[in-house]
Design a protein around this motif. Structure first.
Motif, PDB file in Angstrom:
ATOM      1  N   LEU A 103       0.820  -1.211   0.000  1.00  0.00           N
ATOM      2  CA  LEU A 103       0.000   0.000   0.000  1.00  0.00           C
ATOM      3  C   LEU A 103       0.854   1.261   0.000  1.00  0.00           C
ATOM      4  O   LEU A 103       0.512   2.248  -0.655  1.00  0.00           O
ATOM      5  N   GLU A 104       1.964   1.225   0.711  1.00  0.00           N
ATOM      6  CA  GLU A 104       2.869   2.384   0.704  1.00  0.00           C
ATOM      7  C   GLU A 104       3.435   2.621  -0.697  1.00  0.00           C
ATOM      8  O   GLU A 104       3.575   3.763  -1.134  1.00  0.00           O
ATOM      9  N   ALA A 105       3.755   1.509  -1.391  1.00  0.00           N
ATOM     10  CA  ALA A 105       4.255   1.649  -2.771  1.00  0.00           C
ATOM     11  C   ALA A 105       3.172   2.232  -3.677  1.00  0.00           C
ATOM     12  O   ALA A 105       3.454   3.121  -4.509  1.00  0.00           O
ATOM     13  N   GLN A 106       1.942   1.765  -3.534  1.00  0.00           N
ATOM     14  CA  GLN A 106       0.841   2.304  -4.336  1.00  0.00           C
ATOM     15  C   GLN A 106       0.585   3.769  -4.015  1.00  0.00           C
ATOM     16  O   GLN A 106       0.326   4.580  -4.920  1.00  0.00           O
ATOM     17  N   ILE A 107       0.665   4.131  -2.749  1.00  0.00           N
ATOM     18  CA  ILE A 107       0.494   5.526  -2.346  1.00  0.00           C
ATOM     19  C   ILE A 107       1.575   6.390  -2.975  1.00  0.00           C
ATOM     20  O   ILE A 107       1.316   7.493  -3.461  1.00  0.00           O
ATOM     21  N   SER A 108       2.797   5.874  -2.961  1.00  0.00           N
ATOM     22  CA  SER A 108       3.913   6.625  -3.554  1.00  0.00           C
ATOM     23  C   SER A 108       3.684   6.850  -5.051  1.00  0.00           C
ATOM     24  O   SER A 108       3.892   7.961  -5.557  1.00  0.00           O
ATOM     25  N   ILE A 109       3.239   5.803  -5.731  1.00  0.00           N
ATOM     26  CA  ILE A 109       2.961   5.921  -7.185  1.00  0.00           C
ATOM     27  C   ILE A 109       1.837   6.927  -7.437  1.00  0.00           C
ATOM     28  O   ILE A 109       1.950   7.803  -8.307  1.00  0.00           O
ATOM     29  N   LEU A 110       0.749   6.803  -6.665  1.00  0.00           N
ATOM     30  CA  LEU A 110      -0.385   7.712  -6.839  1.00  0.00           C
ATOM     31  C   LEU A 110      -0.003   9.145  -6.485  1.00  0.00           C
ATOM     32  O   LEU A 110      -0.424  10.102  -7.158  1.00  0.00           O
ATOM     33  N   SER A 111       0.797   9.323  -5.429  1.00  0.00           N
ATOM     34  CA  SER A 111       1.252  10.661  -5.065  1.00  0.00           C
ATOM     35  C   SER A 111       2.105  11.273  -6.178  1.00  0.00           C
ATOM     36  O   SER A 111       1.996  12.470  -6.475  1.00  0.00           O
ATOM     37  N   LYS A 112       2.953  10.436  -6.773  1.00  0.00           N
ATOM     38  CA  LYS A 112       3.797  10.920  -7.891  1.00  0.00           C
ATOM     39  C   LYS A 112       2.929  11.340  -9.075  1.00  0.00           C
ATOM     40  O   LYS A 112       3.185  12.377  -9.707  1.00  0.00           O
ATOM     41  N   LYS A 113       1.874  10.542  -9.332  1.00  0.00           N
ATOM     42  CA  LYS A 113       0.959  10.892 -10.425  1.00  0.00           C
ATOM     43  C   LYS A 113       0.262  12.212 -10.144  1.00  0.00           C
ATOM     44  O   LYS A 113       0.101  13.033 -11.039  1.00  0.00           O
ATOM     45  N   ILE A 114      -0.130  12.424  -8.887  1.00  0.00           N
ATOM     46  CA  ILE A 114      -0.784  13.679  -8.511  1.00  0.00           C
ATOM     47  C   ILE A 114       0.169  14.844  -8.675  1.00  0.00           C
ATOM     48  O   ILE A 114      -0.189  15.895  -9.215  1.00  0.00           O
ATOM     49  N   GLU A 115       1.405  14.659  -8.207  1.00  0.00           N
ATOM     50  CA  GLU A 115       2.410  15.725  -8.348  1.00  0.00           C
ATOM     51  C   GLU A 115       2.662  16.041  -9.825  1.00  0.00           C
ATOM     52  O   GLU A 115       2.772  17.206 -10.214  1.00  0.00           O
ATOM     53  N   ASP A 116       2.796  14.977 -10.644  1.00  0.00           N
ATOM     54  CA  ASP A 116       3.017  15.181 -12.085  1.00  0.00           C
ATOM     55  C   ASP A 116       1.832  15.906 -12.711  1.00  0.00           C
ATOM     56  O   ASP A 116       2.019  16.808 -13.548  1.00  0.00           O
ATOM     57  N   ALA A 117       0.625  15.504 -12.285  1.00  0.00           N
ATOM     58  CA  ALA A 117      -0.559  16.155 -12.859  1.00  0.00           C
ATOM     59  C   ALA A 117      -0.615  17.627 -12.466  1.00  0.00           C
ATOM     60  O   ALA A 117      -0.947  18.485 -13.294  1.00  0.00           O
ATOM     61  N   GLU A 118      -0.250  17.932 -11.217  1.00  0.00           N
ATOM     62  CA  GLU A 118      -0.243  19.327 -10.783  1.00  0.00           C
ATOM     63  C   GLU A 118       0.843  20.133 -11.497  1.00  0.00           C
ATOM     64  O   GLU A 118       0.649  21.299 -11.830  1.00  0.00           O
ATOM     65  N   ALA A 119       1.987  19.517 -11.739  1.00  0.00           N
ATOM     66  CA  ALA A 119       3.071  20.211 -12.437  1.00  0.00           C
ATOM     67  C   ALA A 119       2.703  20.479 -13.904  1.00  0.00           C
ATOM     68  O   ALA A 119       3.061  21.521 -14.465  1.00  0.00           O
ATOM     69  N   ASN A 120       1.992  19.545 -14.493  1.00  0.00           N
ATOM     70  CA  ASN A 120       1.612  19.709 -15.904  1.00  0.00           C
ATOM     71  C   ASN A 120       0.354  20.551 -16.074  1.00  0.00           C
ATOM     72  O   ASN A 120       0.002  20.898 -17.202  1.00  0.00           O
ATOM     73  N   LYS A 121      -0.306  20.864 -14.973  1.00  0.00           N
ATOM     74  CA  LYS A 121      -1.563  21.610 -15.053  1.00  0.00           C
ATOM     75  C   LYS A 121      -1.376  22.962 -15.743  1.00  0.00           C
ATOM     76  O   LYS A 121      -2.220  23.396 -16.517  1.00  0.00           O
ATOM     77  N   GLU A 122      -0.255  23.612 -15.455  1.00  0.00           N
ATOM     78  CA  GLU A 122       0.001  24.927 -16.058  1.00  0.00           C
ATOM     79  C   GLU A 122       0.255  24.826 -17.567  1.00  0.00           C
ATOM     80  O   GLU A 122      -0.040  25.731 -18.304  1.00  0.00           O
ATOM     81  N   HIS A 123       0.798  23.682 -17.993  1.00  0.00           N
ATOM     82  CA  HIS A 123       1.209  23.552 -19.384  1.00  0.00           C
ATOM     83  C   HIS A 123       0.168  22.866 -20.251  1.00  0.00           C
ATOM     84  O   HIS A 123       0.202  22.985 -21.459  1.00  0.00           O
ATOM     85  N   VAL A 124      -0.695  22.145 -19.631  1.00  0.00           N
ATOM     86  CA  VAL A 124      -1.652  21.356 -20.415  1.00  0.00           C
ATOM     87  C   VAL A 124      -3.067  21.846 -20.119  1.00  0.00           C
ATOM     88  O   VAL A 124      -3.428  22.144 -19.000  1.00  0.00           O
ATOM     89  N   GLU A 125      -3.803  21.947 -21.212  1.00  0.00           N
ATOM     90  CA  GLU A 125      -5.201  22.336 -21.017  1.00  0.00           C
ATOM     91  C   GLU A 125      -5.953  21.136 -20.472  1.00  0.00           C
ATOM     92  O   GLU A 125      -5.845  20.036 -21.029  1.00  0.00           O
ATOM     93  N   ILE A 126      -6.635  21.324 -19.286  1.00  0.00           N
ATOM     94  CA  ILE A 126      -7.321  20.217 -18.626  1.00  0.00           C
ATOM     95  C   ILE A 126      -8.818  20.405 -18.814  1.00  0.00           C
ATOM     96  O   ILE A 126      -9.373  21.438 -18.501  1.00  0.00           O
ATOM     97  N   ASP A 127      -9.447  19.354 -19.302  1.00  0.00           N
ATOM     98  CA  ASP A 127     -10.891  19.438 -19.449  1.00  0.00           C
ATOM     99  C   ASP A 127     -11.590  18.812 -18.238  1.00  0.00           C
ATOM    100  O   ASP A 127     -10.951  18.302 -17.316  1.00  0.00           O
ATOM    101  N   LEU A 128     -12.840  18.819 -18.235  1.00  0.00           N
ATOM    102  CA  LEU A 128     -13.627  18.342 -17.101  1.00  0.00           C
ATOM    103  C   LEU A 128     -13.397  16.858 -16.827  1.00  0.00           C
ATOM    104  O   LEU A 128     -13.315  16.429 -15.678  1.00  0.00           O
ATOM    105  N   GLU A 129     -13.270  16.037 -17.865  1.00  0.00           N
ATOM    106  CA  GLU A 129     -13.058  14.602 -17.710  1.00  0.00           C
ATOM    107  C   GLU A 129     -11.717  14.319 -17.010  1.00  0.00           C
ATOM    108  O   GLU A 129     -11.626  13.435 -16.145  1.00  0.00           O
TER     109      GLU A 129
END
Length: 190
Positions: A127-153
């Motif tokens: 579970l800690e490994a999964q949390i780490s992966i999901l946290s990394k995905k969240i961080e990546d998504a937040e970092a790319n938020k400024e550069h990528v147009e995000i739609d509602l989906e």
């Protein structure tokens, strides 16, 4: 200091003998001293009031009972000693049997506790490994938020991922807490 007869009757009796720590009953003098002074003055006075026939009767009855009791003790002594020895052997055997049984039960409890703790630790690590992966995905998504147009989906997916990560973290904590409580309870019972 002198006492009245009444005050003397309530005073503790202290035999007036000259016995010493080193004396034994292998010598006549200590035996005589002990025998003459071991009886309380009140009892000596009571015996003085008896008739010669009364004293003779008490002596015969007392001696006969003493010798009969001694004779029975000697007769039963070997049996009592043998029975005591048998009891000691039985008790020792029983103690060894119970200790080996407790030791086996203890090992079984420890084995079960170790299995539970290992399974819980593995689950927590996963579970800690999964949390780490999901946290990394969240961080990546937040970092790319400024550069990528995000739609509602995409927002819905991100929210679902965060919610799933949060649920898994809570599940991992619950499992970890439950497992540790069970292990502590098993350890306390053992």
């Amino acid at each position: 200091m002198t006492y009245t007869e009444e005050a003397r009757s309530d005073a503790p009796y202290q035999p007036p003998w000259g016995l010493k720590q080193k004396d034994t009953f292998m010598e006549f003098t200590p035996c005589r001293d002990w025998y003459l002074n071991s009886f309380l003055p009140g009892e000596v006075n009571r015996q003085r009031t008896q008739t010669h026939d009364g004293l003779y009767h008490a002596y015969i009855v007392g001696e006969a009972n003493t010798h009969a009791a001694n004779h029975q003790i000697v007769r039963e002594w070997r049996t009592m000693v043998r029975e005591w020895g048998d009891w000691e052997k039985y008790r020792e055997h029983l103690v060894k049997q119970l200790l080996s049984k407790e030791r086996a039960e203890w090992k079984e409890v420890c084995k079960k506790d170790n299995q539970c703790m290992y399974a819980a630790r593995s689950k927590i690590t996963d579970l800690e490994a999964q949390i780490s992966i999901l946290s990394k995905k969240i961080e990546d998504a937040e970092a790319n938020k400024e550069h990528v147009e995000i739609d509602l989906e995409a927002e819905k997916v991100k929210a679902a991922i965060a919610k799933e990560a949060k649920q898994r973290v809570e599940e991992a904590r619950d499992i970890s807490t439950s497992t540790l409580n069970i292990a502590q309870q098993n350890y306390a019972e053992a």
